[in-house]
Design a protein around this motif. Structure first.
Motif, short mmCIF file in Angstrom:
data_model
loop_
_atom_site.label_atom_id
_atom_site.label_comp_id
_atom_site.label_asym_id
_atom_site.label_seq_id
_atom_site.Cartn_x
_atom_site.Cartn_y
_atom_site.Cartn_z
N GLU A 18 -13.80 -4.25 0.23
CA GLU A 18 -13.59 -3.65 -0.79
C GLU A 18 -14.73 -2.52 -1.32
O GLU A 18 -14.44 -1.55 -1.82
CB GLU A 18 -13.38 -4.60 -2.31
CG GLU A 18 -12.10 -5.36 -2.06
CD GLU A 18 -10.81 -4.78 -2.14
OE1 GLU A 18 -10.67 -3.77 -2.57
OE2 GLU A 18 -9.87 -5.13 -1.19
N ILE A 21 -13.98 0.35 0.97
CA ILE A 21 -12.91 1.15 0.36
C ILE A 21 -13.20 1.88 -0.96
O ILE A 21 -13.00 3.17 -1.19
CB ILE A 21 -11.61 0.19 -0.28
CG1 ILE A 21 -10.94 -0.33 1.11
CG2 ILE A 21 -10.53 1.13 -0.90
CD1 ILE A 21 -10.30 0.63 1.95
N THR A 25 -13.34 6.15 -0.75
CA THR A 25 -12.38 6.80 -1.70
C THR A 25 -12.93 7.75 -3.01
O THR A 25 -12.44 8.46 -3.53
CB THR A 25 -11.37 5.86 -2.13
OG1 THR A 25 -11.83 4.56 -2.76
CG2 THR A 25 -10.46 5.30 -0.85
N TYR A 58 -7.18 -0.56 -9.79
CA TYR A 58 -7.08 -0.96 -8.42
C TYR A 58 -7.57 -2.71 -8.28
O TYR A 58 -7.10 -3.35 -7.51
CB TYR A 58 -8.11 -0.21 -7.70
CG TYR A 58 -8.42 -0.62 -6.24
CD1 TYR A 58 -7.47 -0.17 -5.29
CD2 TYR A 58 -9.04 -1.55 -5.74
CE1 TYR A 58 -7.44 -0.31 -3.84
CE2 TYR A 58 -9.41 -1.82 -4.29
CZ TYR A 58 -8.62 -1.23 -3.51
OH TYR A 58 -8.65 -1.42 -2.06
N ILE A 180 -5.57 6.10 -4.52
CA ILE A 180 -6.33 5.08 -3.60
C ILE A 180 -5.75 3.91 -3.38
O ILE A 180 -6.12 3.22 -2.58
CB ILE A 180 -7.83 5.02 -4.34
CG1 ILE A 180 -7.37 4.22 -5.68
CG2 ILE A 180 -8.47 6.32 -4.57
CD1 ILE A 180 -8.76 4.07 -6.55
N ASN A 181 -4.77 3.38 -4.16
CA ASN A 181 -4.16 1.92 -3.90
C ASN A 181 -2.98 2.11 -2.70
O ASN A 181 -2.47 1.15 -2.34
CB ASN A 181 -3.34 1.81 -5.05
CG ASN A 181 -3.03 0.33 -5.01
OD1 ASN A 181 -4.02 -0.47 -4.97
ND2 ASN A 181 -1.84 0.08 -5.56
N GLU A 183 -1.63 2.44 0.69
CA GLU A 183 -2.29 1.96 2.07
C GLU A 183 -2.18 2.92 3.19
O GLU A 183 -3.06 3.00 3.84
CB GLU A 183 -1.26 0.63 2.77
CG GLU A 183 -1.55 0.19 3.95
CD GLU A 183 -0.63 -0.71 4.53
OE1 GLU A 183 -0.92 -1.65 5.60
OE2 GLU A 183 0.33 -1.15 3.76
N THR A 185 -3.27 5.97 2.47
CA THR A 185 -4.52 6.68 2.08
C THR A 185 -5.75 6.18 2.57
O THR A 185 -6.53 6.35 3.15
CB THR A 185 -4.68 6.77 0.55
OG1 THR A 185 -3.46 7.52 -0.05
CG2 THR A 185 -6.13 7.41 -0.06
N GLN A 186 -5.71 4.55 2.43
CA GLN A 186 -6.71 3.76 2.90
C GLN A 186 -7.05 3.87 4.36
O GLN A 186 -7.99 3.84 4.85
CB GLN A 186 -6.46 2.42 2.27
CG GLN A 186 -6.69 2.23 0.81
CD GLN A 186 -6.30 0.77 0.36
OE1 GLN A 186 -6.47 -0.19 1.16
NE2 GLN A 186 -6.17 0.96 -0.99
#
Length: 230
Positions: A18, A21, A25, A58, A180-181, A183, A185-186
């Motif tokens: 986390e 991430i 981001t 998030y 950002i939430n 998937e 994008t991550q």
């Protein structure tokens, strides 16, 4: 796989995924806020509050273990934000006529926000609504700190202007959260972490932008469409 090298590196270093991430981001979130302000014409409580809102949502979206729920993030996030803004407004209206120093007024308002959050969490615990109670203490402190910015705004602007600015801040935070939430994008940023370096030239271009903002096109639509010779 090569595209997950960054994740594997984080695992070897015992780095919380986390946190990874968040770090990859954050430049994206700041760039979105910058673009929204200078190109689209959004107004907000600076750059700090939308970031808090985005990552608070998030965290709420990931409170059920490995399950990700965007709806849950929005539901819990908006619920807490509403409590903070309403209690801040009522607390400020209570101390506004008092001849007190600003920090003393702020302390009273913040205390009213804290009491409100405590009461809500106590009630939720009684009715076995424990989902929102899993938020960590640091996030709770950040949420409560939003009241300081809102109180400062109430002290310097009319209530309607303060509410309008608050709503725009929340909308901006939600937009950042939805980005950002995702998937996709991550995974994209985990696969190509170097892409965050594009934040430098993009924000340079945004910083040099001097044209009309998108909201200003609607605001001055009649003047723009008017015949200059008339």
């Amino acid at each position: 796989m090569a595209e997950y090298a960054l994740t594997e590196l984080a695992s070897n270093l015992s780095l919380d995924p986390e946190i990874l991430i968040f770090l990859i981001t954050l430049p994206l979130v700041i760039t979105i806020i910058s673009f929204a302000k200078y190109v689209m014409g959004f107004k907000s409580f600076g750059i700090y509050v939308p970031i808090i809102i985005a990552y608070m949502f998030y965290q709420f979206s990931r409170m059920n273990g490995d399950t990700v729920s965007t709806l849950q993030g929005l539901k819990y996030g908006l619920f807490l934000i509403s409590i903070v803004f309403v209690s801040s407004y009522l607390g400020y209206k209570m101390v506004q006529p008092m001849a007190l120093h600003y920090y003393s007024k702020l302390a009273i308002v913040t205390t009213s926000v804290t009491v409100s959050l405590l009461l809500v969490m106590f009630i939720l615990d009684l009715i076995n609504r424990e989902g929102i109670l899993r938020i960590d203490i640091f996030s709770l402190i950040l949420i409560a700190s939003i009241s300081e910015r809102f109180t400062n705004l109430l002290a310097s602007k009319h209530t309607q202007a303060a509410i309008t600015l608050s709503l725009q801040t929340i909308v901006l935070g939600i937009i950042c959260f939805l980005v950002i939430n995702s998937e996709s994008t991550q995974l994209f940023f985990l696969r190509y972490p170097w892409i965050i370096l594009l934040s430098f030239p993009i924000n340079y271009l945004i910083g040099r932008f001097t044209g009309l903002r998108i909201t200003e096109f609607f605001r001055f639509k009649e003047l723009i469409q008017k015949d200059p010779e008339s």
